[in-house]
Scaffold this motif. Structure first.
Motif, PDB file in Angstrom:
ATOM      1  N   PRO A   1       8.030 -22.243 -16.519  1.00 11.18           N
ATOM      2  CA  PRO A   1       8.283 -20.813 -16.276  1.00 11.18           C
ATOM      3  C   PRO A   1       6.992 -20.046 -15.970  1.00 11.18           C
ATOM      4  O   PRO A   1       5.904 -20.477 -16.366  1.00 11.18           O
ATOM      5  CB  PRO A   1       8.908 -20.336 -17.598  1.00 11.18           C
ATOM      6  N   SER A   2       7.132 -18.915 -15.266  1.00 11.94           N
ATOM      7  CA  SER A   2       5.959 -18.075 -14.977  1.00 11.94           C
ATOM      8  C   SER A   2       5.319 -17.643 -16.285  1.00 11.94           C
ATOM      9  O   SER A   2       6.023 -17.332 -17.242  1.00 11.94           O
ATOM     10  CB  SER A   2       6.387 -16.844 -14.181  1.00 11.94           C
ATOM     11  N   GLY A   3       3.980 -17.673 -16.302  1.00 11.87           N
ATOM     12  CA  GLY A   3       3.279 -17.253 -17.507  1.00 11.87           C
ATOM     13  C   GLY A   3       3.120 -18.358 -18.521  1.00 11.87           C
ATOM     14  O   GLY A   3       2.626 -18.127 -19.627  1.00 11.87           O
ATOM     15  N   ALA A   4       3.532 -19.592 -18.162  1.00  8.55           N
ATOM     16  CA  ALA A   4       3.408 -20.698 -19.111  1.00  8.55           C
ATOM     17  C   ALA A   4       1.971 -21.208 -19.191  1.00  8.55           C
ATOM     18  O   ALA A   4       1.628 -21.941 -20.117  1.00  8.55           O
ATOM     19  CB  ALA A   4       4.338 -21.836 -18.710  1.00  8.55           C
ATOM     20  N   GLY A   5       1.134 -20.812 -18.222  1.00 11.77           N
ATOM     21  CA  GLY A   5      -0.261 -21.243 -18.251  1.00 11.77           C
ATOM     22  C   GLY A   5      -0.603 -22.294 -17.218  1.00 11.77           C
ATOM     23  O   GLY A   5      -1.641 -22.949 -17.314  1.00 11.77           O
ATOM     24  N   LYS A   6       0.259 -22.452 -16.201  1.00 14.45           N
ATOM     25  CA  LYS A   6      -0.004 -23.479 -15.171  1.00 14.45           C
ATOM     26  C   LYS A   6      -1.275 -23.156 -14.382  1.00 14.45           C
ATOM     27  O   LYS A   6      -2.140 -24.016 -14.203  1.00 14.45           O
ATOM     28  CB  LYS A   6       1.184 -23.584 -14.208  1.00 14.45           C
ATOM     29  N   SER A   7      -1.381 -21.895 -13.920  1.00 14.70           N
ATOM     30  CA  SER A   7      -2.556 -21.526 -13.121  1.00 14.70           C
ATOM     31  C   SER A   7      -3.831 -21.605 -13.951  1.00 14.70           C
ATOM     32  O   SER A   7      -4.867 -22.063 -13.476  1.00 14.70           O
ATOM     33  CB  SER A   7      -2.392 -20.119 -12.546  1.00 14.70           C
ATOM     34  N   LEU A   8      -3.733 -21.150 -15.213  1.00 10.15           N
ATOM     35  CA  LEU A   8      -4.910 -21.222 -16.094  1.00 10.15           C
ATOM     36  C   LEU A   8      -5.341 -22.669 -16.279  1.00 10.15           C
ATOM     37  O   LEU A   8      -6.541 -22.981 -16.326  1.00 10.15           O
ATOM     38  CB  LEU A   8      -4.591 -20.605 -17.456  1.00 10.15           C
ATOM     39  N   PHE A   9      -4.354 -23.575 -16.365  1.00  7.23           N
ATOM     40  CA  PHE A   9      -4.662 -24.993 -16.514  1.00  7.23           C
ATOM     41  C   PHE A   9      -5.408 -25.508 -15.282  1.00  7.23           C
ATOM     42  O   PHE A   9      -6.431 -26.201 -15.399  1.00  7.23           O
ATOM     43  CB  PHE A   9      -3.354 -25.763 -16.738  1.00  7.23           C
ATOM     44  N   LEU A  10      -4.929 -25.143 -14.093  1.00  9.66           N
ATOM     45  CA  LEU A  10      -5.613 -25.574 -12.866  1.00  9.66           C
ATOM     46  C   LEU A  10      -7.026 -24.997 -12.816  1.00  9.66           C
ATOM     47  O   LEU A  10      -7.982 -25.686 -12.457  1.00  9.66           O
ATOM     48  CB  LEU A  10      -4.826 -25.143 -11.619  1.00  9.66           C
ATOM     49  N   ARG A  11      -7.145 -23.705 -13.169  1.00 15.42           N
ATOM     50  CA  ARG A  11      -8.477 -23.082 -13.165  1.00 15.42           C
ATOM     51  C   ARG A  11      -9.408 -23.782 -14.149  1.00 15.42           C
ATOM     52  O   ARG A  11     -10.609 -23.924 -13.886  1.00 15.42           O
ATOM     53  CB  ARG A  11      -8.378 -21.591 -13.535  1.00 15.42           C
ATOM     54  N   ALA A  12      -8.853 -24.214 -15.276  1.00 16.99           N
ATOM     55  CA  ALA A  12      -9.682 -24.910 -16.259  1.00 16.99           C
ATOM     56  C   ALA A  12     -10.161 -26.251 -15.701  1.00 16.99           C
ATOM     57  O   ALA A  12     -11.326 -26.619 -15.863  1.00 16.99           O
ATOM     58  CB  ALA A  12      -8.898 -25.113 -17.554  1.00 16.99           C
ATOM     59  N   ILE A  13      -9.263 -26.976 -15.029  1.00 10.16           N
ATOM     60  CA  ILE A  13      -9.683 -28.272 -14.463  1.00 10.16           C
ATOM     61  C   ILE A  13     -10.769 -28.054 -13.409  1.00 10.16           C
ATOM     62  O   ILE A  13     -11.737 -28.805 -13.334  1.00 10.16           O
ATOM     63  CB  ILE A  13      -8.478 -29.010 -13.844  1.00 10.16           C
ATOM     64  N   ALA A  14     -10.605 -27.004 -12.594  1.00 10.70           N
ATOM     65  CA  ALA A  14     -11.614 -26.722 -11.563  1.00 10.70           C
ATOM     66  C   ALA A  14     -12.868 -26.088 -12.175  1.00 10.70           C
ATOM     67  O   ALA A  14     -13.823 -25.803 -11.460  1.00 10.70           O
ATOM     68  CB  ALA A  14     -11.024 -25.797 -10.506  1.00 10.70           C
TER      69      ALA A  14
END
Lengths: 270, 175
Positions: free
Chosen positions: B4-17
């Motif tokens: 779901p939106s806001g689950a932290g998917k984008s933050l996870f990608l940003r963390a990997i990068a």
């Protein structure tokens, strides 16, 4: 000094009439600025009078310690003024720290440079030269530093996506922030450049006109003014570069990440 | 990767990068992230955010060599003249595809995709999936965030769900 016309309190009262007229206009036009206008005018009178007393005391003693103390106080006030003008300041003490460090370094270097080379009074710290010179350099350095930091912090917030897009492709922090840094330095130096270009045609600088009113020969006053303009541009340039590069270091980290969380309020305006 | 939106998917990608401060170790082909400088790591691990940024006035200025990138762009339905476009001209969907070309042109080993086809029409979606599949076959590793279960079924080898900060394998969840 060949003769000049000393002002009496009555002469100043004539001038103050103009401020009262402004306040009156604010009242009848409902501008709502009469209070601030009168407070600012009173502050100006008090601050300048105190400065006059301090200068008179300093000049009569020619002590390096008292001169240094006055210089340090002036620098601290300049740092505070530069910090107060930021929309999106760095968080904590960093805003004041970076601004004041840059201002003090640039203003000290430029002032000491001028005192030990071009002007060369004896002793070189003679407050009659050192303090007015520092005051003029400080004003411009403060403007440069505050404009540079202002443009930098606004730039990284507004252009965050563009900066991070370059970081994502493997750019270093200096590469990614290059356009923002150039904008910041340009806007920091623009007032000095415009000032130099307009001087003599559009404006007669206060220092030069002051010397002329005080009885100095116009060509001598002009030479002083040229030297001062050079010093001002040097102070604004050194100060802005130091402040902007210091700000860049604080707004990034050694992993070359953009750290907007180091701005007060995380970079949001409210 | 779905969730779901806001689950932290984008933050996870940003963390990997490595775009935000984060804890934990990331290893790429035996090499720890901490042993590389940030920019070096991000040249290996490309990231296409949901709203890619642009820093220059013209599209072509964002590529080290637009002429080399143009064939890739053509496969995604973008004309060679796109290099001369001002950045304000392309639509959201065109901008996403241009940013994908930009990320691929940098030749990363890993590519993190954040809903790359959200703004695309059906044909463009298929063109993007084709192009990525081809790169994956050539050795590119991809972490793909999508909201579309059908797309997840088409492109994934392994599928995970992120929810409230927890990651679960989709296979386990269905079992």
């Amino acid at each position: 000094m060949t003769g000049y016309i000393a002002l009496t309190p009555l002469d100043l009262a004539w001038g103050a009439c103009l401020v009262l007229i402004n306040a009156f206009l604010s009242l009848i036009l409902d501008l709502g600025i009469h209070r601030r206008l009168l407070i600012a005018a009173s502050r100006m009178v008090v601050q300048l009078s105190l400065m006059g007393l301090v200068l008179a005391a300093l000049f009569s003693h020619v002590s390096p310690w008292w001169t240094a103390l006055a210089a340090i106080l002036m620098i601290l006030f300049a740092g505070r003024e530069a910090t107060a003008r930021q929309d999106r300041p760095l968080g904590g003490w960093w805003s004041y720290g970076v601004g004041t460090a840059a201002i003090s370094m640039a203003a000290t270097v430029v002032t000491v440079f001028a005192l030990t080379t071009a002007l060369g009074p004896d002793p070189w710290y003679d407050p009659r030269y050192a303090i007015p010179l520092l005051g003029m350099v400080l004003g411009n350095t403060m403007n440069g530093v505050s404009l540079g930091l202002h443009t930098l912090t606004n730039g990284v917030v507004l252009r965050r996506a563009a900066v991070e897009a370059r970081l994502m492709l493997g750019a270093t922090r200096m590469e990614a922030l290059g356009p923002v840094i150039r904008d910041s330095l340009r806007s920091a130096l623009m007032p000095v450049i415009n000032g130099m270009a307009a001087t003599g045609l559009v404006t007669l600088p206060g220092m030069m006109t002051g010397q002329i009113l005080g009885g100095v020969a116009p060509m001598d006053a002009v030479k002083y003014q040229i030297l001062v303009m050079f010093l001002l541009s040097g102070g604004a340039g050194i100060g802005a570069v130091t402040a902007v590069l210091g700000g860049v270091r604080r707004l990034t980290d050694n992993r070359h990440r953009l750290r907007l969380d180091h701005l007060a309020r995380g970079g949001s305006l409210f | 990767m779905r969730g779901p939106s806001g689950a932290g998917k984008s933050l996870f990608l940003r963390a990997i990068a490595d775009l935000d401060p984060n804890e934990g170790d990331v290893v790429l082909a035996g090499q720890s992230r901490d042993s590389l400088a940030g920019p070096q790591w991000r040249r290996l691990v490309g990231y296409l955010p949901a709203e890619p940024g642009w820093w220059a006035d013209r599209i072509g200025s964002h590529f080290s060599d637009w002429a080399k990138a143009a064939p890739l762009a053509a496969r995604l339905g973008l004309p060679a003249e796109a290099g001369d476009w001002p950045v304000t001209r392309p639509s959201t969907g065109e901008r996403t595809r241009l940013a994908l070309v930009r990320a691929l042109a940098a030749e990363p080993k890993v590519l993190l995709l954040d809903e790359p086809t959200a703004a695309l029409d059906v044909n463009s979606v298929l063109a993007v999936e084709d192009l990525i599949a081809e790169r994956v076959a050539a050795g590119l590793a991809v972490l793909w965030v999508t909201h579309d279960p059908a797309q997840a079924g088409r492109v994934s080898r392994r599928s995970v769900i992120v929810s409230a900060g927890q990651v679960t394998d989709e296979a386990e969840e269905n079992a």
